[in-house]
Design a protein around this motif. Structure first.
Motif, PDB file in Angstrom:
ATOM      1  N   ILE A  67       5.363  -4.400   2.836  1.00 41.36           N
ATOM      2  CA  ILE A  67       5.359  -3.503   3.998  1.00 41.36           C
ATOM      3  C   ILE A  67       4.244  -3.868   4.973  1.00 41.36           C
ATOM      4  CG2 ILE A  67       3.999  -1.714   2.762  1.00 41.36           C
ATOM      5  CD1 ILE A  67       5.591   0.367   4.518  1.00 41.36           C
ATOM      6  N   ASN A  73      -4.328  -0.470   9.819  1.00 39.70           N
ATOM      7  CA  ASN A  73      -4.053   0.611   8.883  1.00 39.70           C
ATOM      8  C   ASN A  73      -3.394   0.169   7.596  1.00 39.70           C
ATOM      9  OD1 ASN A  73      -1.695  -0.245   9.863  1.00 39.70           O
ATOM     10  ND2 ASN A  73      -0.844   1.761  10.256  1.00 39.70           N
ATOM     11  N   ALA A  76      -4.513   2.360   4.791  1.00 41.14           N
ATOM     12  CA  ALA A  76      -3.950   3.714   4.842  1.00 41.14           C
ATOM     13  C   ALA A  76      -2.483   3.686   4.437  1.00 41.14           C
ATOM     14  CB  ALA A  76      -4.107   4.297   6.242  1.00 41.14           C
ATOM     15  N   THR A  77      -1.762   2.690   4.909  1.00 42.12           N
ATOM     16  CA  THR A  77      -0.346   2.558   4.539  1.00 42.12           C
ATOM     17  C   THR A  77      -0.222   2.433   3.023  1.00 42.12           C
ATOM     18  OG1 THR A  77       0.056   1.436   6.640  1.00 42.12           O
ATOM     19  CG2 THR A  77       1.756   1.207   4.951  1.00 42.12           C
ATOM     20  N   SER A  79      -2.359   3.432   0.861  1.00 36.52           N
ATOM     21  CA  SER A  79      -2.756   4.718   0.247  1.00 36.52           C
ATOM     22  C   SER A  79      -1.527   5.597   0.063  1.00 36.52           C
ATOM     23  CB  SER A  79      -3.725   5.492   1.148  1.00 36.52           C
ATOM     24  OG  SER A  79      -4.883   4.768   1.393  1.00 36.52           O
ATOM     25  N   GLY A  80      -0.662   5.595   1.075  1.00 35.67           N
ATOM     26  CA  GLY A  80       0.565   6.384   1.019  1.00 35.67           C
ATOM     27  C   GLY A  80       1.521   5.851  -0.040  1.00 35.67           C
ATOM     28  N   VAL A  81       1.581   4.544  -0.147  1.00 40.16           N
ATOM     29  CA  VAL A  81       2.446   3.928  -1.165  1.00 40.16           C
ATOM     30  C   VAL A  81       1.942   4.340  -2.554  1.00 40.16           C
ATOM     31  CG1 VAL A  81       3.253   1.754  -2.163  1.00 40.16           C
ATOM     32  CG2 VAL A  81       3.023   1.964   0.331  1.00 40.16           C
ATOM     33  N   ALA A  84       2.786   7.919  -3.220  1.00 38.18           N
ATOM     34  CA  ALA A  84       4.217   8.041  -3.534  1.00 38.18           C
ATOM     35  C   ALA A  84       4.469   7.626  -4.975  1.00 38.18           C
ATOM     36  CB  ALA A  84       5.032   7.168  -2.581  1.00 38.18           C
ATOM     37  N   GLN A 115     -12.321   1.533   9.371  1.00 39.97           N
ATOM     38  CA  GLN A 115     -12.297   2.963   9.027  1.00 39.97           C
ATOM     39  C   GLN A 115     -11.244   3.273   7.964  1.00 39.97           C
ATOM     40  OE1 GLN A 115     -11.927   5.834  12.329  1.00 39.97           O
ATOM     41  NE2 GLN A 115     -10.207   6.666  11.210  1.00 39.97           N
ATOM     42  N   ARG A 123     -11.483   7.138  -1.295  1.00 46.79           N
ATOM     43  CA  ARG A 123     -10.526   7.968  -2.039  1.00 46.79           C
ATOM     44  C   ARG A 123     -10.136   7.316  -3.362  1.00 46.79           C
ATOM     45  NH1 ARG A 123      -8.418   8.198   3.259  1.00 46.79           N
ATOM     46  NH2 ARG A 123      -6.782   6.731   2.700  1.00 46.79           N
TER      47      ARG A 123
ATOM     48  N   VAL B  57      -2.898  13.481   0.101  1.00 48.74           N
ATOM     49  CA  VAL B  57      -3.872  12.453   0.468  1.00 48.74           C
ATOM     50  C   VAL B  57      -4.708  12.990   1.620  1.00 48.74           C
ATOM     51  CG1 VAL B  57      -4.209  10.007   0.987  1.00 48.74           C
ATOM     52  CG2 VAL B  57      -2.072  10.753  -0.069  1.00 48.74           C
ATOM     53  N   VAL B  59      -6.714  12.135   4.057  1.00 51.79           N
ATOM     54  CA  VAL B  59      -7.086  10.917   4.785  1.00 51.79           C
ATOM     55  C   VAL B  59      -8.291  11.131   5.703  1.00 51.79           C
ATOM     56  CG1 VAL B  59      -4.905   9.677   4.772  1.00 51.79           C
ATOM     57  CG2 VAL B  59      -5.268  11.563   6.378  1.00 51.79           C
ATOM     58  N   GLU B  60      -8.761  10.031   6.286  1.00 55.13           N
ATOM     59  CA  GLU B  60      -9.967  10.089   7.120  1.00 55.13           C
ATOM     60  C   GLU B  60      -9.649  10.157   8.614  1.00 55.13           C
ATOM     61  OE1 GLU B  60      -8.693   7.285   5.957  1.00 55.13           O
ATOM     62  OE2 GLU B  60      -8.645   6.254   7.879  1.00 55.13           O
ATOM     63  N   SER B  61      -8.369  10.244   8.985  1.00 50.88           N
ATOM     64  CA  SER B  61      -8.009  10.370  10.405  1.00 50.88           C
ATOM     65  C   SER B  61      -6.513  10.633  10.510  1.00 50.88           C
ATOM     66  CB  SER B  61      -8.317   9.081  11.174  1.00 50.88           C
ATOM     67  OG  SER B  61      -7.336   8.092  10.878  1.00 50.88           O
ATOM     68  N   HIS B  63      -4.566   8.881  12.424  1.00 50.94           N
ATOM     69  CA  HIS B  63      -3.895   7.576  12.430  1.00 50.94           C
ATOM     70  C   HIS B  63      -3.547   7.206  10.998  1.00 50.94           C
ATOM     71  CE1 HIS B  63      -3.042   3.335  13.054  1.00 50.94           C
ATOM     72  NE2 HIS B  63      -2.946   3.592  14.343  1.00 50.94           N
ATOM     73  N   SER B  64      -4.498   7.434  10.113  1.00 47.70           N
ATOM     74  CA  SER B  64      -4.239   7.149   8.703  1.00 47.70           C
ATOM     75  C   SER B  64      -3.283   8.160   8.093  1.00 47.70           C
ATOM     76  CB  SER B  64      -5.549   7.107   7.920  1.00 47.70           C
ATOM     77  OG  SER B  64      -6.259   5.930   8.239  1.00 47.70           O
ATOM     78  N   SER B  67      -0.010   6.826   8.977  1.00 49.83           N
ATOM     79  CA  SER B  67       0.179   5.543   8.281  1.00 49.83           C
ATOM     80  C   SER B  67       0.500   5.773   6.812  1.00 49.83           C
ATOM     81  CB  SER B  67      -1.084   4.684   8.399  1.00 49.83           C
ATOM     82  OG  SER B  67      -1.397   4.462   9.753  1.00 49.83           O
ATOM     83  N   ALA B  68      -0.239   6.673   6.177  1.00 50.74           N
ATOM     84  CA  ALA B  68      -0.009   6.946   4.759  1.00 50.74           C
ATOM     85  C   ALA B  68       1.331   7.647   4.559  1.00 50.74           C
ATOM     86  CB  ALA B  68      -1.146   7.792   4.189  1.00 50.74           C
ATOM     87  N   ILE B  70       3.928   7.230   6.385  1.00 55.45           N
ATOM     88  CA  ILE B  70       4.921   6.163   6.539  1.00 55.45           C
ATOM     89  C   ILE B  70       4.997   5.319   5.258  1.00 55.45           C
ATOM     90  CG2 ILE B  70       5.357   3.972   7.743  1.00 55.45           C
ATOM     91  CD1 ILE B  70       4.287   5.394  10.313  1.00 55.45           C
ATOM     92  N   GLY B  71       3.842   4.963   4.715  1.00 52.05           N
ATOM     93  CA  GLY B  71       3.812   4.170   3.481  1.00 52.05           C
ATOM     94  C   GLY B  71       4.529   4.901   2.351  1.00 52.05           C
ATOM     95  N   ALA B  72       4.253   6.204   2.248  1.00 48.04           N
ATOM     96  CA  ALA B  72       4.859   7.002   1.182  1.00 48.04           C
ATOM     97  C   ALA B  72       6.361   7.121   1.398  1.00 48.04           C
ATOM     98  CB  ALA B  72       4.216   8.386   1.148  1.00 48.04           C
ATOM     99  N   GLU B  93       0.542   5.495  18.140  1.00 50.13           N
ATOM    100  CA  GLU B  93       1.034   4.164  17.761  1.00 50.13           C
ATOM    101  C   GLU B  93       1.972   4.259  16.559  1.00 50.13           C
ATOM    102  OE1 GLU B  93      -1.816   1.746  15.711  1.00 50.13           O
ATOM    103  OE2 GLU B  93      -0.979  -0.102  16.515  1.00 50.13           O
ATOM    104  N   MET B  94       1.569   5.097  15.591  1.00 50.34           N
ATOM    105  CA  MET B  94       2.337   5.181  14.361  1.00 50.34           C
ATOM    106  C   MET B  94       3.618   6.014  14.504  1.00 50.34           C
ATOM    107  SD  MET B  94       0.524   3.115  12.911  1.00 50.34           S
ATOM    108  CE  MET B  94       1.613   2.991  11.505  1.00 50.34           C
TER     109      MET B  94
END
Ligand SMILES: Cc1ncc(C[n+]2csc(CCOP(=O)(O)OP(=O)(O)O)c2C)c(N)n1
Ligand code: SF4
Ligand SMILES: [Mg+2]
Lengths: 309, 396
Positions: A67, A73, A76-77, A79-81, A84, A115, A123, B57, B59-61, B63-64, B67-68, B70-72, B93-94
C-alpha cells in the motif's frame, strides 16, 4: 547465520523488471530486509523513487500486499493496517500472524514524514519502519533533505561561486528514533549483508515498533558508477561516516568496528556530488566533515560503553 | 409491529458517539478538535469500559487520522474517524486518497469555521472546501438526524455500487453541544441494519496480493476518475433505497431534501442544517398570516441531486439560497451557484438570490430569516432581485 546461497533461495517479494535505475541501493535494501520476514508480509511505501518505479499501473513488482497512500504518512498508514490486523484477528476474520514493513526514503522519513513516524513509534505499533536513505529527494531530481551530508552538491544546495553545497550537517535520525525508547533501532548497510539480515530478523521479532536506517546509494544523485554501489557502502562504513549499530531496549551495540578507520575523503572522493570539495579553497570544509564524523563516532562508542555498564 | 426506540436526552456529539458505538467499527483513528472532541472522548470511554471492541488509534494529527483510517480500511476493516474545521483542512490531501481508493469510510464532521481569524464556532467553510474530494456529503439539522445519518451512511458507503467515503455533517455547538430529545434504536437493530463488512479485496489477502495506490499515468488515470464519478451517480439511488430501509426500522423518513410547506410556496428559503429549524419557525409564523412561504433543506449535496432540487423549487417565484460559507468568487456561495446552474435547462426559473450568513457562529435568528422573506417579497413584487449576493447581518 544464513549463507548467501540460502538467502538467495528465499522467496522474492520484489520481482525483477521494475524501473529503478541500475545500481540503485533501494531495491537491494528491500530484497534483503523482506527476506528476514517470516510469514505473510504487508508492505507500506511512502511516495518516492521506490514507489513510483515499482508500481506503474497496470503492472506491479510486488508479490505481496502493498500500500502507498502519500508521501508523509507511510508510518500512519501502516499504523492503521496494524490496528486493522488486531481488530480483525480479535473478531476471527484473520487467523495468520503477519509482518508489516514500511519503506520510506529519507525525504519521506527525516523531513515531511517525521511527525507521522514519530507518532507511530511512540504508539509502539508492531511494525518495522525502514528508511532507505539516499540522502536527497531523488524522485523529484536530487533536492537536499535533512539527511543530505554537509558539502553535497544537490539541485537545491548547488555549488556556486559562493557555495560549497549543503552547509549543514545531517540530522541523526537513528538517534532520534532510539530516543523514542522503541524496542529496536538499528543502522545497516547493504555492503554488510549478514549484519543487515540479522538486524532485520531482530526488527521483525521485536515486541513493538522497530526502526532501521538503511544506507542506500543513488548512482544518479551521488554521481558514481552503477557498479560501485556496494563499494561506496563499504567506504561509508569503513570511514565511520555510516556506523553499523543497534539499540535494543536502550542498550547500544556497535556491530562493526573497522580495524582501520579510513579518512572520510575516501568515501567523499568516490562520488561526483562531493568533487568540488577537492578543489583548492574547500580544505576547511573537508576538515569540518572529518571532525564531525570523528565526533559522532566517539560519541557512539561512549554510548555503547555507558549503556552497557 | 411497533417500532422499538428509546427516547433519550443527548447532545449531538453524544448521539453520534452512540451511533458509532452501535456500529462498533473495527478501527477508529482520531484526533481531537473543538467542537468534535466529545466524540473522541466518549468513544475512548466506551473502549476503556469494554463496551466496544474497536481498535482505537490515538494518532498525532488529523492527517495521520485519515491516513490510518485509510490503511485500516484498505486492510479490510470497517474504519471511521471524525473531525472539524482545521482538522478537515489538514486531512484534505488524504480525503482525495480515501475516495480514490474507493474506501467506504464514514466520517462525522462537526461544522466549524476555518481560520483565519481563528474561531471555534459553526459555519460550513470546512466541508464546503471538501466538495470536490469525492466524498458524499450528508447534512443534518439536529442530533436525531446526525444519529440517523451516521447509521445510514455506513450502508451507503459500503454498498458495492458506491464504495465511496461519506461525511455526515452537523453544526458545531448548535447541534454538537445542545441537549435534545431524540430516539435511539436498539443496539441489535443497528447491528442488523449495518450488517457485516466483507470487502472483496484487502491487504490481508495473501493468496492474491493487491497493490493499493500504484502510480497511474495518463493511459489509465481518466478511467479511474470516471468510475469514481459513476459511483457518485449510482449513490443517488442507493441513498433512497437505504433511506427506505431505515424508515422501516425507525419510522423516520429521509430523502435528498426536506420540503417544508414547499408545495404551493412562492417564496422559498434554501438552507442546510440547523438554520432550517429556525427557518421552519418563521415559515409557520408567516403561513399563519397567509403568506405563501416555504423552506427547502437539502440533506445530500454530494452527489448533487440537481433534477430533484429543481423539481422541488419549480413552483417557486423567488428563492433565497443561504450559504454558511464564502467562496470568494464574488458570485455567491457554493450551494447558490450549484443550484442556479441546475436551473440552466429548466423551462421556468425562479428569481434567485444569495445570502452568506452565520459565519464563525454568528447567530441567525428568526429576525434575520424574517428579513430574508421580506426581501423576497419585494423581489417578487418588483419582478427582479435587487441584489444577487448579500452578507446577512453584517455591520457596514
Ligand atoms: C505532500 C507532497 N509534497 C511533495 C511531493 C513531491 N515529492 C514526491 S517524492 C519526493 C521526494 C522523495 O524523496 P525521498 O523520500 O528521499 O525518496 P527518494 O525519491 O529519494 O527515493 C517529493 C518531494 C509529494 N508527492 N507530496
Ligand atoms: S534516481 Fe537514484 S534513488 Fe532513484 S531509482 Fe535512480 S538510483 Fe535509485
Ligand atoms: Mg531520498
Amino acid at each position: 547465520m544464513a549463507s548467501l546461497k540460502e538467502l538467495s533461495a528465499l522467496p522474492e517479494v520484489l520481482a525483477p523488471g521494475h524501473r529503478l535505475c541500475a545500481g540503485c541501493g533501494a531495491p537491494i535494501v528491500v530484497r534483503m530486509i523482506t527476506r528476514a520476514a517470516k510469514g505473510p508480509l504487508v508492505v507500506a511505501n511512502a511516495t518516492g523513487c521506490l514507489e513510483v518505479s515499482t508500481t506503474i499501473y497496470p503492472y506491479t513488482s510486488w508479490n505481496t500486499p502493498w500500500i502507498h497512500t502519500a508521501f508523509e504518512n507511510a508510518a500512519a498508514t501502516a499504523s492503521g493496517v496494524e490496528a486493522a490486523y488486531h481488530a480483525l484477528k480479535r473478531r476471527g476474520k484473520v487467523d495468520k500472524d503477519i509482518n508489516i514493513v514500511v519503506f520510506g526514503g529519507d525525504g519521506g522519513t527525516y523531513d515531511i514524514g517525521f511527525q507521522s513516524l514519530s507518532g507511530a513509534m511512540e504508539r509502539n505499533h508492531k511494525l518495522v519502519y525502514v528508511c532507505y536513505d539516499n540522502g536527497a529527494y531523488m524522485n523529484t531530481g536530487i533536492q537536499r533533505s535533512s539527511a543530505t551530508p554537509k558539502g553535497a552538491n544537490t539541485t537545491t544546495s548547488p555549488v556556486g561561486k559562493v557555495s560549497y553545497g549543503k552547509r549543514e550537517n545531517r540530522k541523526d535520525l537513528t538517534e532520534i528514533m532510539a530516543a523514542h525508547n522503541i524496542p529496536y533501532a538499528a543502522q545497516v548497510s547493504p555492503s554488510h549483508w549478514n549484519d543487515l539480515y540479522q538486524k532485520a530478523e531482530k526488527a521483525f521479532a521485536a515486541n513493538g515498533a522497530a526502526f532501521i536506517n538503511a544506507f542506500a546509494p543513488c548512482p544518479r544523485g551521488w554521481r558514481h558508477d552503477t557498479k560501485d554501489t556496494i563499494e561506496i557502502c563499504r567506504l561509508a562504513v569503513d570511514t565511520c561516516f555510516w556506523p553499523l549499530y543497534e539499540v535494543v531496549d536502550g542498550k547500544y551495540r556497535v556491530t562493526y568496528k573497522p580495524r582501520e578507520k579510513k579518512p572520510v575523503t575516501e568515501f567523499l572522493k568516490a562520488q561526483g556530488r562531493f568533487s568540488h570539495l577537492f578543489q583548492p579553497g574547500n580544505e576547511e570544509v573537508l576538515e569540518a566533515i572529518q571532525k564531525e564524523v570523528d565526533r559522532k563516532w566517539e560519541e557512539l562508542l561512549k554510548l555503547e560503553e555507558l549503556s552497557n555498564s | 409491529m411497533a417500532l422499538e426506540t428509546k427516547q433519550v436526552a443527548m447532545t449531538g456529539n453524544e448521539a453520534v458517539a452512540n451511533a458509532i458505538k452501535q456500529i462498533n467499527p473495527d478501527v477508529i483513528a482520531a484526533y481531537p478538535i473543538t467542537p468534535q472532541t466529545d466524540i473522541v472522548q466518549y468513544y475512548s470511554s466506551f473502549v476503556a469500559d469494554g463496551q466496544v471492541d474497536t481498535q482505537m488509534v490515538t494518532v498525532e494529527s488529523e492527517h495521520s487520522a485519515m491516513s490510518a483510517t485509510i490503511g485500516a480500511s484498505a486492510a479490510g476493516a470497517r474504519a471511521m474517524t471524525a473531525t472539524s474545521s482545521q482538522g478537515l483542512a489538514l486531512m484534505h490531501e488524504m480525503l482525495h486518497i480515501a475516495s480514490g481508493f474507493r474506501l467506504p469510510i464514514v466520517m462525522p464532521v462537526v461544522n466549524r469555521a476555518v481560520s483565519a481569524p481563528i474561531n471555534i464556532h459553526c459555519d460550513h467553510s470546512d466541508t464546503m472546501a471538501a466538495l470536490t474530494t469525492g466524498w458524499l456529503q450528508i447534512y443534518s439539522e439536529n442530533a436525531q438526524e446526525a444519529y440517523d445519518n451516521v447509521i445510514q451512511a455506513m450502508r451507503i458507503a459500503e454498498d458495492p455500487r458506491v464504495r465511496l467515503p461519506v461525511m455526515v455533517c452537523y453544526d458545531g455547538f448548535i447541534t454538537s453541544h445542545a441537549v435534545e430529545n431524540l430516539f435511539l434504536l436498539p443496539d441489535e437493530t443497528v447491528k442488523q441494519f449495518v450488517g457485516e463488512y466483507n470487502p472483496k479485496h484487502t491487504l490481508f489477502d495473501f493468496d492474491s496480493p493487491v497493490t493499493f495506490g500504484p502510480l497511474v499515468l495518463p493511459d489509465y488515470f481518466s478511467e479511474i476518475k470516471a468510475q469514481e464519478a459513476d459511483a457518485m451517480r449510482a449513490a443517488k439511488e442507493v441513498i433512497l433505497e437505504i433511506a427506505e430501509e431505515f424508515a422501516k426500522i425507525s419510522g423516520r423518513k429521509y430523502g435528498y431534501y426536506e420540503g417544508y410547506h414547499l408545495e404551493d410556496a412562492e417564496r422559498v428559503i434554501v438552507v442546510l442544517s440547523s438554520t432550517a429549524g429556525t427557518a421552519k419557525e418563521v415559515v409557520d409564523e408567516l403561513r399563519a398570516q397567509g403568506e405563501k412561504v416555504g423552506l427547502m433543506k437539502p440533506r445530500v449535496i454530494r452527489p448533487f441531486p440537481a433534477e430533484e432540487f429543481v423539481k422541488a423549487l419549480s413552483g417557486a417565484k423567488v428563492v433565497a439560497v443561504m450559504d454558511r460559507a464564502e467562496t470568494f468568487s464574488t458570485q455567491g456561495g457554493q450551494l447558490f451557484t450549484e443550484l442556479r446552474a441546475a436551473f440552466y435547462e429548466a423551462p421556468t426559473k425562479p428569481l434567485m438570490r444569495n445570502y452568506i450568513f452565520g459565519l464563525g457562529g454568528r447567530d441567525t435568528t428568526t429576525a434575520e430569516i424574517r428579513r430574508v422573506f421580506e426581501d423576497l417579497k419585494k423581489d417578487q413584487e418588483r419582478g427582479s432581485v435587487d441584489r444577487k449576493v448579500t452578507h446577512l447581518d453584517v455591520r457596514v
